[in-house]
Design an enzyme around this catalytic site. Structure first.
Site, PDB file in Angstrom:
ATOM      1  N   LYS A  12      37.106  37.832  31.427  1.00 13.01           N
ATOM      2  CA  LYS A  12      38.259  38.159  32.271  1.00 13.01           C
ATOM      3  C   LYS A  12      39.531  37.444  31.767  1.00 13.01           C
ATOM      4  CE  LYS A  12      35.363  38.943  36.384  1.00 13.01           C
ATOM      5  NZ  LYS A  12      35.249  38.750  37.851  1.00 13.01           N
ATOM      6  N   PHE A  60      40.189  40.794  49.395  1.00 17.26           N
ATOM      7  CA  PHE A  60      40.612  40.256  48.090  1.00 17.26           C
ATOM      8  C   PHE A  60      40.922  41.353  47.058  1.00 17.26           C
ATOM      9  CE2 PHE A  60      35.900  40.285  48.056  1.00 17.26           C
ATOM     10  CZ  PHE A  60      35.646  41.050  46.923  1.00 17.26           C
ATOM     11  N   ASN A 115      36.951  33.893  37.871  1.00 15.45           N
ATOM     12  CA  ASN A 115      35.617  33.378  37.561  1.00 15.45           C
ATOM     13  C   ASN A 115      35.117  33.790  36.169  1.00 15.45           C
ATOM     14  OD1 ASN A 115      35.045  36.018  38.113  1.00 15.45           O
ATOM     15  ND2 ASN A 115      33.696  35.625  39.856  1.00 15.45           N
ATOM     16  N   GLU A 129      29.388  51.365  33.822  1.00 10.60           N
ATOM     17  CA  GLU A 129      30.454  50.459  33.367  1.00 10.60           C
ATOM     18  C   GLU A 129      30.594  50.496  31.846  1.00 10.60           C
ATOM     19  OE1 GLU A 129      29.940  47.437  37.182  1.00 10.60           O
ATOM     20  OE2 GLU A 129      29.425  46.709  35.191  1.00 10.60           O
TER      21      GLU A 129
HETATM   22  P1  IDP Z   1      30.320  39.463  41.018  1.00 12.92           P
HETATM   23  O1  IDP Z   1      31.411  39.518  39.968  1.00 12.92           O
HETATM   24  O2  IDP Z   1      29.603  38.135  41.017  1.00 12.92           O
HETATM   25  O3  IDP Z   1      29.361  40.635  40.949  1.00 12.92           O
HETATM   26  P2  IDP Z   1      31.522  40.753  43.326  1.00 12.92           P
HETATM   27  O4  IDP Z   1      31.158  40.445  44.747  1.00 12.92           O
HETATM   28  O5  IDP Z   1      31.050  42.052  42.750  1.00 12.92           O
HETATM   29  O6  IDP Z   1      31.057  39.513  42.444  1.00 12.92           O
HETATM   30  O7  IDP Z   1      33.105  40.692  43.236  1.00 12.92           O
HETATM   31  C1  IDP Z   1      33.809  41.181  42.107  1.00 12.92           C
HETATM   32  C2  IDP Z   1      34.860  40.180  41.724  1.00 12.92           C
HETATM   33  O8  IDP Z   1      35.824  40.085  42.774  1.00 12.92           O
HETATM   34  C3  IDP Z   1      34.360  38.737  41.537  1.00 12.92           C
HETATM   35  O9  IDP Z   1      33.784  38.492  40.272  1.00 12.92           O
HETATM   36  C4  IDP Z   1      35.636  37.943  41.755  1.00 12.92           C
HETATM   37  O10 IDP Z   1      36.495  37.982  40.603  1.00 12.92           O
HETATM   38  C5  IDP Z   1      36.302  38.742  42.879  1.00 12.92           C
HETATM   39  N1  IDP Z   1      35.915  38.235  44.208  1.00 12.92           N
HETATM   40  C6  IDP Z   1      34.747  38.430  44.864  1.00 12.92           C
HETATM   41  N2  IDP Z   1      34.741  37.825  46.068  1.00 12.92           N
HETATM   42  C7  IDP Z   1      35.954  37.248  46.176  1.00 12.92           C
HETATM   43  C8  IDP Z   1      36.580  36.455  47.219  1.00 12.92           C
HETATM   44  O11 IDP Z   1      36.005  36.182  48.274  1.00 12.92           O
HETATM   45  N3  IDP Z   1      37.839  36.008  46.957  1.00 12.92           N
HETATM   46  C9  IDP Z   1      38.520  36.301  45.796  1.00 12.92           C
HETATM   47  N4  IDP Z   1      37.986  37.048  44.818  1.00 12.92           N
HETATM   48  C10 IDP Z   1      36.715  37.500  45.004  1.00 12.92           C
END
Ligand code: IDP
Ligand code: MG
Length: 143
Positions: A12, A60, A115, A129
């Site tokens: 990212k 978010f 992240n 994807e």
């Molecule tokens: P993942 O990437 O671990 O599968 P997902 O729940 O699919 O997590 O969420 C996609 C992306 O959205 C995450 O990797 C992160 O960048 C962002 N994200 C998820 N939850 C949050 C949150 O509570 N606050 C801010 N960003 C979030």
């Protein structure tokens, strides 16, 4: 070769801007994944909204789209037995504070949003994807 042997990842914009691309790719290959497609690219707003459409009703979502379009990404298809599950384990929890020691997000993520790395959550999504980012001629089969 079963589709369960492939997953899709993105490095990212936060990790790219810190110069972590080659370090992360080395961690991934050291863990036994073979790169079968790779490119430095970026997402338009429309593409990011589509890629993360499952999260469109989450609070978010708008910030996530802004973040994911703030700079380049590296997209890759990875091959390994049990790729999706093994890569999610290497990745660690979405929230880096909850990620296990030694995982990519524990090492490189700075927050729940920023992240560092994406990993597909199912075999079905890995294929969707992968084809979102790569044309057939950009995907190499080693077998
Ligand atoms: P993942 O990437 O671990 O599968 P997902 O729940 O699919 O997590 O969420 C996609 C992306 O959205 C995450 O990797 C992160 O960048 C962002 N994200 C998820 N939850 C949050 C949150 O509570 N606050 C801010 N960003 C979030
Ligand atoms: Mg996810």
């Amino acid at each position: 070769m079963s589709i369960s042997n492939y997953t899709f990842t993105m490095i990212k914009p936060d990790a790219i801007s810190k110069g972590l691309t080659s370090t992360i790719l080395k961690d991934i290959t050291d863990a036994g994944f073979i790169i079968t497609a790779l490119k430095l690219t970026s997402l338009t707003k429309t593409e990011a909204e589509k890629f993360y459409s499952i999260h469109q009703d989450k609070p978010f979502f708008d910030d996530l789209v802004s973040f994911m379009t703030s700079g380049p990404i590296v997209a890759a298809i990875l091959k390994k037995e049990n790729a999706v599950e093994d890569f999610r384990r290497l990745l660690g929890a979405t929230n880096p504070e909850k990620a296990e020691e030694g995982t990519l997000r524990k090492k490189y993520a700075e927050s729940m949003q920023r992240n560092a790395i994406h990993g597909s959550d199912s075999d079905e999504n890995a294929i969707i994807e992968a084809h979102f980012h790569f044309a057939e001629k950009e995907i190499y089969s080693f077998l």
